[in-house]
Scaffold this active site. Structure first.
Site, mmCIF file in Angstrom:
data_model
loop_
_atom_site.group_PDB
_atom_site.id
_atom_site.type_symbol
_atom_site.label_atom_id
_atom_site.label_comp_id
_atom_site.label_asym_id
_atom_site.label_seq_id
_atom_site.Cartn_x
_atom_site.Cartn_y
_atom_site.Cartn_z
ATOM 1 N N ASP A 47 69.765 142.332 32.457
ATOM 2 C CA ASP A 47 70.116 141.199 33.829
ATOM 3 C C ASP A 47 70.834 139.825 33.022
ATOM 4 O O ASP A 47 70.138 139.035 31.747
ATOM 5 C CB ASP A 47 68.528 140.234 34.271
ATOM 6 C CG ASP A 47 68.230 140.170 34.833
ATOM 7 O OD1 ASP A 47 69.428 139.272 35.426
ATOM 8 O OD2 ASP A 47 67.168 140.366 36.011
ATOM 9 N N LEU B 206 77.205 138.580 40.240
ATOM 10 C CA LEU B 206 75.817 138.760 39.247
ATOM 11 C C LEU B 206 75.260 139.270 38.433
ATOM 12 O O LEU B 206 74.745 139.824 37.571
ATOM 13 C CB LEU B 206 75.320 136.730 39.363
ATOM 14 C CG LEU B 206 76.912 135.822 39.149
ATOM 15 C CD1 LEU B 206 76.209 134.527 38.951
ATOM 16 C CD2 LEU B 206 76.832 135.942 37.604
ATOM 17 N N SER C 257 63.389 138.226 41.536
ATOM 18 C CA SER C 257 63.436 137.003 41.952
ATOM 19 C C SER C 257 63.025 135.787 42.281
ATOM 20 O O SER C 257 61.330 135.592 41.945
ATOM 21 C CB SER C 257 65.078 136.974 42.281
ATOM 22 O OG SER C 257 66.112 136.356 42.086
ATOM 23 N N HIS D 108 69.631 142.456 37.476
ATOM 24 C CA HIS D 108 68.772 142.306 37.943
ATOM 25 C C HIS D 108 68.439 143.231 39.031
ATOM 26 O O HIS D 108 67.676 142.535 40.012
ATOM 27 C CB HIS D 108 69.692 140.944 38.519
ATOM 28 C CG HIS D 108 69.053 139.875 39.033
ATOM 29 N ND1 HIS D 108 67.671 139.187 38.560
ATOM 30 C CD2 HIS D 108 68.559 138.995 40.315
ATOM 31 C CE1 HIS D 108 67.548 138.497 39.255
ATOM 32 N NE2 HIS D 108 67.722 138.699 40.136
#
Length: 253
Positions: A207, A146, A82, A235
């Site tokens: 994702d 998320l 990320s 993710h």
């Protein structure tokens, strides 16, 4: 806290691991120990995160300088997740003499979507920026949600994610805002084109932050990129698809 915190596991060829926004290196300690069966794994906390001290400025040049100074070997591979993928890509572009190979996990050279690039909608990041000033904890909890949204095992993964994250205090406010600024404004696509070291891209097909088509877009920039899209991964594939990721890293050696 002083300097950059690091945890080192195993022996062999060095692999530096960089975590994502609002996290710390403890988030993937189990995954790192798995990788350490084959490599020396060096986990670093980004400045102002986990057990690392804050920097006066949280931007890519300053972060790269601090991390490179903390890495105890001259040549290494780097795996960034990320925001950590953005930092890893920047480090590889700045110091090609030190970075032997690059692994981008759920990362993107340009995080924000526009007409010619897949990514996160700008309003999503803008929402995090505004919410941080109102309620940091609520914003971080939303971000954790998320990362596992839409996955069959989302509740179990979220529980594991929260346990790991809460091992340390929340990152410094300047570091959080600085990280969002980097994600919103960085465009490292030219770096992907120019890099000569091997690049491996790993991402989940579910994702919600990094669209699956991002991997294909990166490969268009540099056809030598090795792309791996993990089925039913979000993710945080190092929590849900640990063995597959280890196999990919091992095969890239």
């Amino acid at each position: 806290m002083t300097g950059i915190h690091r945890e080192i596991y195993g022996q062999g060829r060095p692999l530096v691991m960089l975590h994502g926004w609002a996290m710390h290196s403890g988030i993937w300690r189990e995954f790192a120990r798995h990788l350490a069966r084959h490599r020396q794994v060096i986990c670093l906390d980004l400045p102002g995160h986990g057990r690392s001290a804050e920097l006066g400025t949280f931007d890519l040049p300053t972060i790269a300088a601090a991390l490179l100074n903390a890495i105890p070997v001259n040549r290494f591979s780097v795996l960034g997740w990320s925001l950590g993928a953005t930092v890893a890509l920047d480090m590889a572009a700045r110091c090609p003499d030190r970075v032997q190979s690059l692994f981008l996990l759920s990362g993107n050279p340009k995080f924000v979507k526009n007409a010619d690039w897949p990514g996160v909608r700008p309003e999503v990041l803008d929402g995090f920026v505004s919410q941080l000033s109102e309620d940091t904890q609520l914003t971080l909890q939303r971000f954790l949600g998320l990362q596992v949204q839409g996955l069959p095992e989302s509740r179990a993964l979220l529980h594991k994610l929260r346990l790991a994250v809460h091992e340390c205090d929340a990152p410094a406010s300047d570091a959080l805002q600085g990280g969002l600024h980097i994600l919103k404004n960085s465009d490292l696509r030219k770096s992907v084109v120019g890099l000569r070291c091997p690049i491996t891209v790993m991402q989940g097909d579910k994702d919600t932050l990094i669209p699956a088509q991002t991997g294909r877009a990166i490969k268009t920039l540099n056809p030598r990129v090795a792309l791996h899209v993990l089925t039913n991964a979000g993710h945080v594939p190092f929590l849900s698809h640990s063995q597959q990721l280890c196999d990919i890293v091992a095969a890239a050696e």
